[in-house]
Motif scaffolding. Structure first.
Motif, PDB file in Angstrom:
ATOM      1  N   MET A  11      35.623  56.635  24.570  1.00 46.36           N
ATOM      2  CA  MET A  11      35.456  57.153  23.216  1.00 46.36           C
ATOM      3  C   MET A  11      36.630  58.053  22.860  1.00 46.36           C
ATOM      4  O   MET A  11      37.020  58.912  23.646  1.00 46.36           O
ATOM      5  N   THR A  12      37.189  57.873  21.687  1.00 47.39           N
ATOM      6  CA  THR A  12      38.300  58.696  21.251  1.00 47.39           C
ATOM      7  C   THR A  12      37.783  59.935  20.508  1.00 47.39           C
ATOM      8  O   THR A  12      36.623  59.994  20.082  1.00 47.39           O
ATOM      9  N   LEU A  18      34.373  62.612  16.256  1.00 47.89           N
ATOM     10  CA  LEU A  18      34.315  63.372  15.007  1.00 47.89           C
ATOM     11  C   LEU A  18      33.636  62.568  13.902  1.00 47.89           C
ATOM     12  O   LEU A  18      32.872  63.120  13.094  1.00 47.89           O
ATOM     13  N   ASP A  19      33.914  61.265  13.864  1.00 43.42           N
ATOM     14  CA  ASP A  19      33.256  60.413  12.862  1.00 43.42           C
ATOM     15  C   ASP A  19      31.739  60.427  13.056  1.00 43.42           C
ATOM     16  O   ASP A  19      30.972  60.486  12.085  1.00 43.42           O
ATOM     17  N   GLN A  20      31.303  60.366  14.312  1.00 45.66           N
ATOM     18  CA  GLN A  20      29.870  60.392  14.576  1.00 45.66           C
ATOM     19  C   GLN A  20      29.246  61.729  14.172  1.00 45.66           C
ATOM     20  O   GLN A  20      28.139  61.778  13.621  1.00 45.66           O
ATOM     21  N   LEU A  21      29.965  62.817  14.427  1.00 45.11           N
ATOM     22  CA  LEU A  21      29.476  64.121  14.004  1.00 45.11           C
ATOM     23  C   LEU A  21      29.355  64.189  12.480  1.00 45.11           C
ATOM     24  O   LEU A  21      28.344  64.651  11.938  1.00 45.11           O
ATOM     25  N   LEU A  39      31.343  71.516   9.659  1.00 42.66           N
ATOM     26  CA  LEU A  39      30.992  70.206   9.119  1.00 42.66           C
ATOM     27  C   LEU A  39      29.614  70.199   8.472  1.00 42.66           C
ATOM     28  O   LEU A  39      29.333  69.338   7.629  1.00 42.66           O
ATOM     29  N   GLY A  40      28.745  71.113   8.880  1.00 43.67           N
ATOM     30  CA  GLY A  40      27.387  71.113   8.357  1.00 43.67           C
ATOM     31  C   GLY A  40      26.438  70.219   9.136  1.00 43.67           C
ATOM     32  O   GLY A  40      25.506  69.647   8.568  1.00 43.67           O
ATOM     33  N   VAL A  41      26.662  70.107  10.439  1.00 38.21           N
ATOM     34  CA  VAL A  41      25.817  69.266  11.295  1.00 38.21           C
ATOM     35  C   VAL A  41      24.790  70.142  11.999  1.00 38.21           C
ATOM     36  O   VAL A  41      25.153  71.113  12.668  1.00 38.21           O
ATOM     37  N   THR A  79      25.577  64.232  21.930  1.00 38.53           N
ATOM     38  CA  THR A  79      26.203  64.550  23.222  1.00 38.53           C
ATOM     39  C   THR A  79      25.379  64.003  24.390  1.00 38.53           C
ATOM     40  O   THR A  79      25.943  63.671  25.437  1.00 38.53           O
ATOM     41  N   ALA A  80      24.075  63.891  24.212  1.00 42.78           N
ATOM     42  CA  ALA A  80      23.252  63.264  25.261  1.00 42.78           C
ATOM     43  C   ALA A  80      23.655  61.810  25.445  1.00 42.78           C
ATOM     44  O   ALA A  80      23.758  61.310  26.577  1.00 42.78           O
ATOM     45  N   ASP A  81      23.894  61.124  24.339  1.00 45.83           N
ATOM     46  CA  ASP A  81      24.353  59.735  24.418  1.00 45.83           C
ATOM     47  C   ASP A  81      25.728  59.659  25.069  1.00 45.83           C
ATOM     48  O   ASP A  81      25.975  58.775  25.908  1.00 45.83           O
ATOM     49  N   TRP A  82      26.628  60.553  24.694  1.00 48.57           N
ATOM     50  CA  TRP A  82      27.975  60.532  25.257  1.00 48.57           C
ATOM     51  C   TRP A  82      27.938  60.799  26.764  1.00 48.57           C
ATOM     52  O   TRP A  82      28.672  60.161  27.525  1.00 48.57           O
ATOM     53  N   ARG A  83      27.099  61.725  27.195  1.00 49.65           N
ATOM     54  CA  ARG A  83      27.012  62.020  28.631  1.00 49.65           C
ATOM     55  C   ARG A  83      26.565  60.798  29.422  1.00 49.65           C
ATOM     56  O   ARG A  83      27.005  60.578  30.555  1.00 49.65           O
ATOM     57  N   ARG A  84      25.689  59.992  28.830  1.00 43.39           N
ATOM     58  CA  ARG A  84      25.188  58.805  29.533  1.00 43.39           C
ATOM     59  C   ARG A  84      26.232  57.711  29.657  1.00 43.39           C
ATOM     60  O   ARG A  84      26.167  56.888  30.580  1.00 43.39           O
ATOM     61  N   THR A  85      27.173  57.673  28.735  1.00 45.04           N
ATOM     62  CA  THR A  85      28.115  56.548  28.693  1.00 45.04           C
ATOM     63  C   THR A  85      29.506  56.873  29.224  1.00 45.04           C
ATOM     64  O   THR A  85      30.271  55.949  29.515  1.00 45.04           O
ATOM     65  N   LEU A  86      29.843  58.143  29.377  1.00 44.85           N
ATOM     66  CA  LEU A  86      31.184  58.532  29.796  1.00 44.85           C
ATOM     67  C   LEU A  86      31.207  58.986  31.249  1.00 44.85           C
ATOM     68  O   LEU A  86      30.248  59.594  31.735  1.00 44.85           O
ATOM     69  N   THR A  87      32.291  58.713  31.928  1.00 45.79           N
ATOM     70  CA  THR A  87      32.484  59.247  33.268  1.00 45.79           C
ATOM     71  C   THR A  87      32.775  60.742  33.176  1.00 45.79           C
ATOM     72  O   THR A  87      33.053  61.276  32.089  1.00 45.79           O
ATOM     73  N   VAL A  88      32.739  61.420  34.314  1.00 46.11           N
ATOM     74  CA  VAL A  88      33.051  62.846  34.324  1.00 46.11           C
ATOM     75  C   VAL A  88      34.448  63.085  33.784  1.00 46.11           C
ATOM     76  O   VAL A  88      34.678  63.989  32.967  1.00 46.11           O
ATOM     77  N   GLU A  89      35.397  62.277  34.216  1.00 45.96           N
ATOM     78  CA  GLU A  89      36.774  62.446  33.758  1.00 45.96           C
ATOM     79  C   GLU A  89      36.881  62.233  32.248  1.00 45.96           C
ATOM     80  O   GLU A  89      37.596  62.981  31.550  1.00 45.96           O
ATOM     81  N   GLU A  90      36.181  61.251  31.735  1.00 48.48           N
ATOM     82  CA  GLU A  90      36.211  60.986  30.292  1.00 48.48           C
ATOM     83  C   GLU A  90      35.540  62.117  29.521  1.00 48.48           C
ATOM     84  O   GLU A  90      36.000  62.487  28.425  1.00 48.48           O
ATOM     85  N   ARG A  91      34.488  62.660  30.062  1.00 45.20           N
ATOM     86  CA  ARG A  91      33.810  63.771  29.405  1.00 45.20           C
ATOM     87  C   ARG A  91      34.694  65.001  29.344  1.00 45.20           C
ATOM     88  O   ARG A  91      34.735  65.707  28.323  1.00 45.20           O
TER      89      ARG A  91
END
Length: 224
Positions: A1-2, A7-10, A33-35, A44-56
């Motif tokens: 994920m870039t 940022l787009d998802q936020l 942003l008003g989120v 971020t829960a979704d991102w943690r599930r899909t990214l490696t530690v290094e990617e996170r």
């Protein structure tokens, strides 16, 4: 994920009119942003599930550098997890954020990530002690916030008991600091400790309470 993807998802969760209210409330000049917080939690829960530690770590670093309020919260939430191995890079990134701390909400989220890493390796207390000597009250405050889990333990191991007493020693050194956020951090720590070891809190207050601001004494003794 870039970074742009994140940022787009936020931004898709921004609520009309919320950003200005957040800016007025936090009173720190940066982009908002008003989120709402629950949306950041879910993302971020979704991102943690899909990214490696290094990617996170890489994404958290990039998000933090934007200086966008919600991006910094998301950066911290990406790294808030009890069991991460290896975690040296995560601890290094969290501690690199210390000079940027300038508001309680961002500082608290960053230190909640730090709490997990500190409790995973209490030898990091040596590094945290250095924070207590910084000029920035946000960094000094961070030493109390990051050690807060120590106040909430029952049936402590010897290393945990020693770490708790060490943090209480820092608190004793803070009681004459007139900065509101420092006084509040000590009171918060003692209030939480009073749920688990009221005898120790009473002893602390008997020795140090006279130096604390009235609001801090009241908060520290609230549950006694």
């Amino acid at each position: 994920m870039t970074l742009d993807d994140a940022l787009d998802q936020l931004r898709t969760h921004a609520e009309p009119g919320r950003a200005q209210g957040m800016a007025d409330y936090h009173k720190v000049p940066r982009d908002y942003l008003g989120v709402p917080n629950p949306a950041i939690n879910d993302l971020t829960a979704d991102w943690r599930r899909t990214l490696t530690v290094e990617e996170r770590v890489a994404l958290a670093d990039a998000l933090w550098r934007t200086n966008i309020f919600e991006a910094r919260l998301a950066a911290a939430k990406l790294l808030t997890q009890a069991r991460i191995t290896p975690d040296d890079a995560i601890w290094a990134l969290i501690t690199s954020w210390l000079p940027d701390l300038d508001s309680w909400a961002i500082a608290d989220h960053a230190m909640m990530a730090g709490q997990k890493r500190l409790m995973a390796d209490l030898s990091r207390m040596d590094e945290v002690e250095i924070w207590t000597r910084f000029e920035s009250h946000w960094i000094r405050r961070a030493a109390m916030v990051v050690t807060l889990p120590l106040a909430k333990l029952n049936n402590l191991k010897p290393t945990e008991a020693a770490a708790r007493e060490r943090a209480l020693g820092w608190a004793a050194g803070y009681v004459q600091d007139t900065e509101w956020f420092i006084q509040k951090s000590v009171a918060w720590w003692l209030r939480d400790l009073s749920k688990h070891d009221p005898v120790r809190v009473r002893a602390f207050m008997a020795e140090n309470g006279r130096h604390m601001k009235p609001f801090a004494r009241k908060e520290a003794e609230k549950l006694l």
